[in-house]
Write an enzyme that holds these catalytic residues in place. Structure first.
Site, PDB file in Angstrom:
ATOM      1  N   LYS A 123     -13.727  -5.574  -5.904  1.00  0.00           N
ATOM      2  CA  LYS A 123     -14.910  -4.712  -5.725  1.00  0.00           C
ATOM      3  C   LYS A 123     -14.526  -3.408  -5.056  1.00  0.00           C
ATOM      4  CE  LYS A 123     -18.550  -8.204  -5.318  1.00  0.00           C
ATOM      5  NZ  LYS A 123     -19.437  -8.903  -4.380  1.00  0.00           N
ATOM      6  N   ARG A 129     -10.439  -2.112   9.355  1.00  0.00           N
ATOM      7  CA  ARG A 129     -11.185  -2.770   8.280  1.00  0.00           C
ATOM      8  C   ARG A 129     -12.643  -2.985   8.681  1.00  0.00           C
ATOM      9  NH1 ARG A 129      -7.073  -2.420   5.529  1.00  0.00           N
ATOM     10  NH2 ARG A 129      -8.121  -0.430   5.306  1.00  0.00           N
ATOM     11  N   HIS A 177     -14.403 -13.354  -4.045  1.00  0.00           N
ATOM     12  CA  HIS A 177     -14.911 -14.634  -3.517  1.00  0.00           C
ATOM     13  C   HIS A 177     -16.375 -14.806  -3.905  1.00  0.00           C
ATOM     14  CE1 HIS A 177     -12.112 -12.577  -0.789  1.00  0.00           C
ATOM     15  NE2 HIS A 177     -11.482 -13.719  -0.800  1.00  0.00           N
ATOM     16  N   LYS A 200       0.865  -1.188   0.000  1.00  0.00           N
ATOM     17  CA  LYS A 200       0.000   0.000   0.000  1.00  0.00           C
ATOM     18  C   LYS A 200       0.900   1.236   0.000  1.00  0.00           C
ATOM     19  CE  LYS A 200      -3.971  -2.025   2.283  1.00  0.00           C
ATOM     20  NZ  LYS A 200      -3.496  -3.391   1.968  1.00  0.00           N
ATOM     21  N   ASP A 232      -1.428  -2.034  -4.117  1.00  0.00           N
ATOM     22  CA  ASP A 232      -2.834  -2.082  -3.687  1.00  0.00           C
ATOM     23  C   ASP A 232      -3.493  -0.721  -3.907  1.00  0.00           C
ATOM     24  OD1 ASP A 232      -2.685  -4.699  -2.756  1.00  0.00           O
ATOM     25  OD2 ASP A 232      -2.347  -4.126  -0.673  1.00  0.00           O
ATOM     26  N   MET A 233      -4.824  -0.720  -3.965  1.00  0.00           N
ATOM     27  CA  MET A 233      -5.545   0.558  -4.075  1.00  0.00           C
ATOM     28  C   MET A 233      -6.245   0.862  -2.753  1.00  0.00           C
ATOM     29  SD  MET A 233      -5.939   3.115  -6.018  1.00  0.00           S
ATOM     30  CE  MET A 233      -5.607   2.708  -7.731  1.00  0.00           C
ATOM     31  N   ARG A 238      -5.162  -5.922 -11.097  1.00  0.00           N
ATOM     32  CA  ARG A 238      -6.048  -6.710 -10.219  1.00  0.00           C
ATOM     33  C   ARG A 238      -7.376  -5.962 -10.145  1.00  0.00           C
ATOM     34  NH1 ARG A 238      -4.363  -6.278  -4.309  1.00  0.00           N
ATOM     35  NH2 ARG A 238      -2.899  -7.953  -4.712  1.00  0.00           N
TER      36      ARG A 238
HETATM   37  C1  LIG Z   1      -6.514 -10.716  -3.429  1.00  0.00           C
HETATM   38  C2  LIG Z   1      -7.345  -9.547  -3.016  1.00  0.00           C
HETATM   39  C3  LIG Z   1      -6.791  -8.287  -3.014  1.00  0.00           C
HETATM   40  C4  LIG Z   1      -7.560  -7.176  -2.681  1.00  0.00           C
HETATM   41  N1  LIG Z   1      -7.005  -5.926  -2.780  1.00  0.00           N
HETATM   42  C5  LIG Z   1      -7.778  -4.856  -2.545  1.00  0.00           C
HETATM   43  C6  LIG Z   1      -7.288  -3.531  -2.759  1.00  0.00           C
HETATM   44  O1  LIG Z   1      -6.140  -3.319  -3.156  1.00  0.00           O
HETATM   45  N2  LIG Z   1      -8.126  -2.490  -2.507  1.00  0.00           N
HETATM   46  C7  LIG Z   1      -9.418  -2.687  -2.071  1.00  0.00           C
HETATM   47  O2  LIG Z   1     -10.139  -1.698  -1.889  1.00  0.00           O
HETATM   48  N3  LIG Z   1      -9.891  -3.923  -1.853  1.00  0.00           N
HETATM   49  C8  LIG Z   1      -9.115  -5.000  -2.069  1.00  0.00           C
HETATM   50  N4  LIG Z   1      -9.628  -6.251  -1.875  1.00  0.00           N
HETATM   51  C9  LIG Z   1     -10.916  -6.428  -1.159  1.00  0.00           C
HETATM   52  C10 LIG Z   1     -12.068  -6.454  -2.129  1.00  0.00           C
HETATM   53  O3  LIG Z   1     -12.241  -5.157  -2.662  1.00  0.00           O
HETATM   54  C11 LIG Z   1     -13.369  -6.866  -1.436  1.00  0.00           C
HETATM   55  O4  LIG Z   1     -13.666  -6.053  -0.385  1.00  0.00           O
HETATM   56  C12 LIG Z   1     -13.374  -8.277  -0.914  1.00  0.00           C
HETATM   57  O5  LIG Z   1     -12.671  -9.130  -1.762  1.00  0.00           O
HETATM   58  C13 LIG Z   1     -14.804  -8.781  -0.804  1.00  0.00           C
HETATM   59  O6  LIG Z   1     -15.452  -8.733  -2.061  1.00  0.00           O
HETATM   60  P1  LIG Z   1     -15.900 -10.030  -2.886  1.00  0.00           P
HETATM   61  O7  LIG Z   1     -15.699  -9.748  -4.320  1.00  0.00           O
HETATM   62  O8  LIG Z   1     -15.197 -11.207  -2.351  1.00  0.00           O
HETATM   63  O9  LIG Z   1     -17.456 -10.062  -2.682  1.00  0.00           O
HETATM   64  P2  LIG Z   1     -18.344 -10.163  -1.350  1.00  0.00           P
HETATM   65  O10 LIG Z   1     -19.734 -10.091  -1.849  1.00  0.00           O
HETATM   66  O11 LIG Z   1     -17.915  -9.179  -0.328  1.00  0.00           O
HETATM   67  O12 LIG Z   1     -18.023 -11.593  -0.824  1.00  0.00           O
HETATM   68  C14 LIG Z   1     -18.515 -12.770  -1.452  1.00  0.00           C
HETATM   69  C15 LIG Z   1     -18.524 -13.862  -0.400  1.00  0.00           C
HETATM   70  O13 LIG Z   1     -17.167 -14.143   0.001  1.00  0.00           O
HETATM   71  C16 LIG Z   1     -17.093 -14.299   1.412  1.00  0.00           C
HETATM   72  N5  LIG Z   1     -16.226 -13.253   1.965  1.00  0.00           N
HETATM   73  C17 LIG Z   1     -15.792 -12.135   1.351  1.00  0.00           C
HETATM   74  N6  LIG Z   1     -14.942 -11.424   2.153  1.00  0.00           N
HETATM   75  C18 LIG Z   1     -14.862 -12.123   3.313  1.00  0.00           C
HETATM   76  C19 LIG Z   1     -14.153 -11.950   4.542  1.00  0.00           C
HETATM   77  N7  LIG Z   1     -13.330 -10.907   4.756  1.00  0.00           N
HETATM   78  N8  LIG Z   1     -14.315 -12.895   5.512  1.00  0.00           N
HETATM   79  C20 LIG Z   1     -15.105 -13.973   5.319  1.00  0.00           C
HETATM   80  N9  LIG Z   1     -15.798 -14.199   4.180  1.00  0.00           N
HETATM   81  C21 LIG Z   1     -15.691 -13.294   3.189  1.00  0.00           C
HETATM   82  C22 LIG Z   1     -18.499 -14.256   1.925  1.00  0.00           C
HETATM   83  O14 LIG Z   1     -18.980 -15.569   1.939  1.00  0.00           O
HETATM   84  C23 LIG Z   1     -19.229 -13.436   0.880  1.00  0.00           C
HETATM   85  O15 LIG Z   1     -20.586 -13.740   0.825  1.00  0.00           O
HETATM   86  C24 LIG Z   1      -8.892  -7.367  -2.254  1.00  0.00           C
HETATM   87  C25 LIG Z   1      -9.459  -8.637  -2.258  1.00  0.00           C
HETATM   88  C26 LIG Z   1      -8.720  -9.715  -2.645  1.00  0.00           C
HETATM   89  C27 LIG Z   1      -9.363 -11.061  -2.683  1.00  0.00           C
END
Ligand SMILES: Cc1cc2nc3c(=O)[nH]c(=O)nc-3n(C[C@H](O)[C@H](O)[C@H](O)COP(=O)(O)OP(=O)(O)OC[C@H]3O[C@@H](n4cnc5c(N)ncnc54)[C@H](O)[C@@H]3O)c2cc1C
Length: 302
Positions: free
Chosen positions: A178, A280, A218, A91, A125-126, A175
């Site tokens: 969301k 967070r 996810h 970051k 990272d963003m 990358r």
């Molecule tokens: C490799 C990686 C790098 C990332 N880098 C950044 C970044 O640089 N900047 C940024 O703003 N965001 C970053 N994120 C976070 C991202 O923006 C989301 O907030 C996060 O991934 C949850 O979104 P989702 O697409 O998984 O959907 P969601 O709808 O949030 O999650 C889908 C399902 O996954 C599961 N899930 C998701 N998150 C969690 C958790 N923390 N604990 C338990 N279960 C969970 C739940 O079952 C949920 O229903 C990153 C995420 C990943 C995976």
């Protein structure tokens, strides 16, 4: 925010540290680099790649920024020494973005030259929207000298389609996630469907431009949509990778690996785990719901 999440968030300040630690344990490799190394060894043994993140952000002194930069370099050294299949995520506010952009750029370049010597890659990272322009500016400045660097785009931001079009034209390694920060509706989509639609739109733009893409999610809807695009475009496994967070959806992760996709797990470690977890949770109350669930789960999935 639903009532349960609201309750968890408002009680965080009173939550004993050991309870937060119990929850954080699932998402964070540990306090020390050695913990990250052993977490990555475990992931690698399951055919999963990693990206290591030294926890920390928003540093206010040059000394802290330099210490974070050096910690990143130690991570890259440990990756090489232990022959890990991992790169580094960083970051920019951790290495001085909010102190001085030029100073931050120099720190990124020091990290990138260490990574380059080891034939490794660094993902920037963003962070929240106050950092977007500066993060992209530093990325573009270092990209002129280094090819082993990538950036992150957040699908919830309304500006991201324009950013992605520009990055696609530059052949960037992106990358797509969301986005995790709680941004105002004036600049960010708030509706889940709208964010998903924008996410897919961004993937299509990047793939059409033959960019390397990290599909960080996810969410089954997005994983399925991405898999369909990959199939339709006959993409090779080296053209993209799925990315997930440590401790989240390990069964879905294993399934993707079995299906032949490359998958990378974001593996954070460091002494800042407590501040990181609390921040967070406060920023994104949805995570509070996951935490509540995790508190009552006995199974530890990493
Ligand atoms: C490799 C990686 C790098 C990332 N880098 C950044 C970044 O640089 N900047 C940024 O703003 N965001 C970053 N994120 C976070 C991202 O923006 C989301 O907030 C996060 O991934 C949850 O979104 P989702 O697409 O998984 O959907 P969601 O709808 O949030 O999650 C889908 C399902 O996954 C599961 N899930 C998701 N998150 C969690 C958790 N923390 N604990 C338990 N279960 C969970 C739940 O079952 C949920 O229903 C990153 C995420 C990943 C995976």
């Amino acid at each position: 925010m639903n009532i349960l999440n609201q309750l968890v968030v408002s009680s965080l300040s009173f939550t004993p540290k050991f309870i937060v630690a119990k929850v954080a344990d699932r998402y964070i490799a540990g306090e020390h680099l050695a913990n990250a190394v052993s977490a990555v060894k475990q992931l690698n043994s399951k055919g999963v790649m990693a990206t290591i993140d030294v926890l920390g952000e928003d540093v206010t002194t040059r000394e802290e920024a330099v210490a974070s930069r050096d910690a990143c370099i130690s991570v890259l050294d440990a990756i090489t020494r232990n022959s890990l299949n991992s790169n580094l995520s960083v970051k920019l506010t951790q290495i001085g973005l909010k102190i001085d952009k030029e100073f931050c750029r120099e720190n990124v370049e020091t990290i990138l030259s260490t990574a380059q010597a080891a034939n490794n890659f660094v993902r920037i990272d963003m962070e929240d929207h106050s950092c977007t322009d500066d993060t992209l500016a530093v990325y573009r400045a270092v990209r002129k000298k280094f090819s082993n660097v990538g950036i992150v785009i957040q699908a919830y931001l309304r500006r991201s389609e324009d950013d992605v079009k520009a990055l696609a034209a530059e052949g960037a390694n992106v990358r797509v996630c969301k986005g995790i920060y709680n941004e105002p509706a004036t600049i960010a989509f708030k509706d889940r469907r709208e964010i998903q639609q924008n996410y897919v739109r961004l993937l299509k733009i990047l793939f059409a431009a033959k960019c390397r893409v990290g599909i960080a999610t996810h969410d089954d809807v997005l994983i399925d949509a991405a898999s369909q695009i990959i199939q339709d475009l006959h993409l090779a496994p080296q053209d993209y990778e799925f990315q997930m967070l440590l401790g989240v959806r390990s069964e879905r992760r294993a399934q993707l690996v079995r299906e032949g996709h490359r998958l990378r797990v974001y593996t954070p470690f460091g002494k800042q785990w407590y501040a990181y977890s609390i921040r967070r949770l406060k920023e994104n109350p949805q995570i509070a719901g996951y935490v509540f669930k995790a508190m009552f789960e006995t199974q530890r999935e990493k």
